[in-house]
Each structure stands twice: as C-alpha cells, then as structure tokens.
Design a protein around this motif. Structure first.
Motif, PDB file in Angstrom:
ATOM      1  N   ASN A 128      -4.500   3.075  -1.985  1.00 22.91           N
ATOM      2  CA  ASN A 128      -4.465   1.624  -2.846  1.00 22.91           C
ATOM      3  C   ASN A 128      -3.872   0.545  -2.341  1.00 22.91           C
ATOM      4  O   ASN A 128      -3.399   0.540  -0.987  1.00 22.91           O
ATOM      5  N   SER A 168       0.810  -1.197  -0.069  1.00 21.72           N
ATOM      6  CA  SER A 168       0.072  -0.159   0.047  1.00 21.72           C
ATOM      7  C   SER A 168       0.944   1.169   0.132  1.00 21.72           C
ATOM      8  O   SER A 168       1.981   1.343   0.359  1.00 21.72           O
ATOM      9  N   ALA A 211       1.499   0.913  -9.980  1.00 20.93           N
ATOM     10  CA  ALA A 211       0.484  -0.037  -9.872  1.00 20.93           C
ATOM     11  C   ALA A 211       0.772  -1.342 -10.129  1.00 20.93           C
ATOM     12  O   ALA A 211       1.894  -1.591 -10.689  1.00 20.93           O
TER      13      ALA A 211
END
Length: 194
Positions: free
Chosen positions: A166, A67, A72
C-alpha cells in the motif's frame, strides 16, 4: 514606511510560494511519460528522500506518503506514534526510457545512512526505518544485488526489503517540502558509493 516595506515583502514571499506550488502541481499533472513506472523507497524523513529523487534524471515526480502499515489512510500524527506500522515513504515516478530502477536503487543508498537501525539521523522511530518496497521479483532481485554489494564493501546494511502492499499520499504540507522552504535536507546527503 517600515511597516509597508514588511507588508510588501510578505506579499512577495507569499506570491512566490504560491507560484512555485502551482508550477510543481501542474508539472506533476502534465508531464507523465508514456513509459512511466513507479517505485517506493523509505529512507527516514520523506522530505529528504523526496528532495533527492525529485532532482534525479528521468524522475517526473516524487510523492511523500506512508507505506507498509495496517491502517488505511493514516494521518501524519497517527504514523508518528509508530502504531500504524507505516514507514515514511516516497513514491517515485520515473520514465523508464530515461532511467532505470537500478539507477534509483543506487541513488536511494547514496542519499541516506542505510546502516542506521533505529531511524535516520536525529529522527528516531519505526516510521523512519530504511526499506525498499518491491513490487515484483525483478525489483527484489535488483535491491538484493545492491545490498549484497554493500555488504561485500563492509557495510552493516539495516535496509529491509518489504513486499509492496500500500501507499497513502501524505498531507499537502509535506509535499515538495524543501523546494517550498528553499532549503536542503538536514539528514540526507549525497555520498557516492557505486
């Protein structure tokens, strides 16, 4: 005879490991409660973090991942460079009818060295820092409350609060690591504080 015994022992170990892995995956897929919630904690190596949360009452899953970074779908090797900005993090799925976010924050602080500034135990690097990824103001407020309690107790808290943005699940071989290995964490120990 000795070779046959070694071969049979290896087969039994492999079957045991496979059945345990199957059980874990089936449990994760079939036991999601109606009042499921998720939260995200980074406290060094995710294997030890995952170990303690998996044993907590009300937790139905703990997933190792990454995280806070800018890349990505990072790989473990990329995160290990420290260049992606990710922290090794555990996504904790819990039943809000059986436990609270506050209970999990307390467990987070009681299972790692939240005063270490450059990693956790022997694991040094930015990917091993202590952090809570909050998703809303309520989670942030609870985390701040416990950081302040720890400071009042005289601790120099290194844990940072970061807004959740994320989470990327780590590779399969990182999941349920200590359960599969049949051992306990080397740098995460339970220490009653609250």
């Amino acid at each position: 005879m000795k070779k046959l015994l070694i071969f049979l022992t290896a087969i039994i170990i492999l079957l045991f490991a496979y059945s345990n892995n199957y059980y874990i995956k089936e449990k994760k897929m079939n036991d999601i409660p109606k009042n499921a919630k998720y939260c995200y904690f980074a406290s060094g190596c995710f294997w030890g973090t995952e170990y303690w949360f998996e044993q907590a009452d009300g937790v139905f899953e703990a997933v190792s991942g990454y995280s806070g970074g800018h890349k990505a779908n990072p790989t473990y090797m990329e995160v290990c460079t420290g260049l992606t900005g990710h922290l090794e993090t555990v996504k904790v799925g819990y039943d809000a009818d059986k436990t609270t976010y506050e209970d999990l924050v307390r467990l987070f602080f009681e299972t790692h060295n939240f005063t270490q500034k450059n990693g956790q135990g022997p694991d040094i690097g930015s990917q091993y820092l202590s952090a809570i990824f909050y998703q809303n103001e309520e989670e942030k407020s609870v985390a701040e409350k416990y950081i302040n309690i720890l400071k009042e107790k005289g601790y120099d808290v290194a844990t940072t609060l970061r807004e959740y943005k994320n989470f990327y699940e780590a590779e399969d071989y990182h999941q349920d690591y200590y359960f599969k290995k049949g051992s306990i964490p080397y740098c995460h120990f339970y220490n009653k504080i609250f």
